[in-house]
Design an enzyme around this catalytic site. Sequence first.
Site, PDB file in Angstrom:
ATOM      1  N   GLU A  14     -42.144   7.405 -11.767  1.00  0.00           N
ATOM      2  CA  GLU A  14     -42.490   6.489 -12.875  1.00  0.00           C
ATOM      3  C   GLU A  14     -42.992   5.174 -12.315  1.00  0.00           C
ATOM      4  OE1 GLU A  14     -39.399   5.775 -15.768  1.00  0.00           O
ATOM      5  OE2 GLU A  14     -38.773   7.875 -15.704  1.00  0.00           O
ATOM      6  N   GLU A  22     -33.178   9.256 -12.960  1.00  0.00           N
ATOM      7  CA  GLU A  22     -32.467   8.018 -12.590  1.00  0.00           C
ATOM      8  C   GLU A  22     -30.952   8.212 -12.587  1.00  0.00           C
ATOM      9  OE1 GLU A  22     -34.020   5.196 -15.428  1.00  0.00           O
ATOM     10  OE2 GLU A  22     -35.794   4.844 -14.204  1.00  0.00           O
TER      11      GLU A  22
HETATM   12  C1  BG6 Z   1     -37.088   4.297 -17.041  1.00  0.00           C
HETATM   13  C2  BG6 Z   1     -36.762   5.473 -17.901  1.00  0.00           C
HETATM   14  O1  BG6 Z   1     -35.883   3.690 -16.754  1.00  0.00           O
HETATM   15  O2  BG6 Z   1     -37.886   3.274 -17.589  1.00  0.00           O
HETATM   16  C3  BG6 Z   1     -37.751   5.736 -19.025  1.00  0.00           C
HETATM   17  O3  BG6 Z   1     -36.623   6.622 -17.104  1.00  0.00           O
HETATM   18  C4  BG6 Z   1     -38.179   4.435 -19.643  1.00  0.00           C
HETATM   19  O4  BG6 Z   1     -37.160   6.609 -19.940  1.00  0.00           O
HETATM   20  C5  BG6 Z   1     -38.857   3.595 -18.571  1.00  0.00           C
HETATM   21  O5  BG6 Z   1     -39.020   4.590 -20.743  1.00  0.00           O
HETATM   22  C6  BG6 Z   1     -39.441   2.308 -19.084  1.00  0.00           C
HETATM   23  O6  BG6 Z   1     -38.500   1.595 -19.821  1.00  0.00           O
HETATM   24  P1  BG6 Z   1     -38.801   1.057 -21.291  1.00  0.00           P
HETATM   25  O7  BG6 Z   1     -37.517   0.451 -21.729  1.00  0.00           O
HETATM   26  O8  BG6 Z   1     -39.884   0.071 -21.145  1.00  0.00           O
HETATM   27  O9  BG6 Z   1     -39.193   2.237 -22.078  1.00  0.00           O
END
Ligand code: BG6
Length: 487
Positions: free
Chosen positions: A387, A194
């Site tokens: 993701e 990101e």
């Molecule tokens: C993304 C990141 O922004 O979102 C991850 O790359 C992160 O590291 C994921 O875990 C989900 O966010 P969160 O705050 O629910 O863990």
Amino acid sequence: MKTNFPEDFLWGGAIAASQADGAYLQGGKGLDTQDLRFFRPELSQKERTDRKNSRFNKETFNKALNDTNPKLENYPFRHGIDFYNRYLEDIELFAELGIKVFRTSINWARIFPNGDDAMPNEEGIQFYINLFDACQKRGIKVFATILHYNIPLNLLTTYGGWRNRKLVDFYVKYVEVLFDRLGDYVDYWLPFNEINAGKFSPYNGVCVVPDGEPELENTIFQCIHHQFIANAMTVKLAKKMLSGSKVGAMIARFTTYPATSRPEDMMQSILDDQYSNWFYLDVMARGYYPEYMDRYFKQANINIKMEPGDLELLKENTVNFVSFSYYFSLVSTTDQGWERTSGNLIMANKNPHLKSSEWGWQMDPLGLRITLNQVYDRYRLPIIIAENGLGAHDQLENGTVNDDYRIDYLKTHVEAMREAIIDGVDLIGYTMWGFIDIVSCGSMEMSKRYGVIYVDQDDYGNGTLERYKKKSFYWYKKCIETNGEVL
Ligand code: BG6
């Protein structure tokens, strides 16, 4: 015309070192910037999710830096889910799940404990050789993120993080070691997780502690320029040192719709898209700073210092694929009074047509199809969804979790992916986020779980760390076995 997922589709799972590995001083690792982030049990879940509370300022940063008696449970990233010591058993589970690709990040501070060391830490390198070799032996490809937010702490305290151009040199030295020693084990490389994070989450993205920063926005764009240069250098090195592995660009994708049909809202959505999303991918995939940013930089009085040859370097070293995280969508409007909700490390405008997760993230599977079409149309490069997933509270009962809500989320998103493939999008992979429960990045909670594999640990670090298969484990296994036919 394609009608389904390609035969060699990369079904996978993703985690990141700081949220999973733990063992923060084992194996010669140095302290890294994420090791300092601490959990705040005195806050409610809602307060923890509030961006004001989850971000460092000078005071909270110094508090962590000068903590002479740190309690492990207060620093969840220091223990993670102990993946460092349990990876072999975990990979057995991954193999049983049937994933074709595993995305994780390499911790820079395991390879160069201080970032500026003359020689790399052999024990750290060996850990990744063992980990990736174990994946290869089970037929699982490796998708390695070179930097997922954490840099060796010394690079922040001595050099000021990414604002210092020297970071590019240290990073390149680190990448040379990775390509040399791990090149044979990795199939896909991601120089930065990101890369737009610097703008919306400065400590994570560019390792700047925001308070007291006189020209914060200028600093952030300068840092991001350094990251773009480091990214292009990585592509250049890959051409020289690797055969076959691919280097990609990644952003946190903030898909946005105009809040109303007012032309002002439409214009706002174009601008939001350019500033939050396209700018970053345009530089890395098209190879130049887009014109719309000239106007923005002028208005905001941003001056980025570049060195001779920077623009040529960007132009000649564009990425081989693009990827993004996608969790939710938002709306754009010029109406200052529009209702707000939480999103991935940001606050977002609320869309009245969408339901939200327990953490306020607006779930929008159709938005994924829209996003895939938009991204493919713009770059015509293969896409990996790096993701995606649902953070939810899970209840472990009789050794499992009946997480139908998660299955629903995943199913609708996989369906949207199939639709995008039929639309003609060259989607080659999907690495579900946190497919084994890990510590949340935004709120530092363990109870915000994304996994199809449950890890027995609570927000305070209590638990056996035993792993359990949730109902969604069997759902995803079937999905992979049937290449997305049975959902
Ligand atoms: C993304 C990141 O922004 O979102 C991850 O790359 C992160 O590291 C994921 O875990 C989900 O966010 P969160 O705050 O629910 O863990």
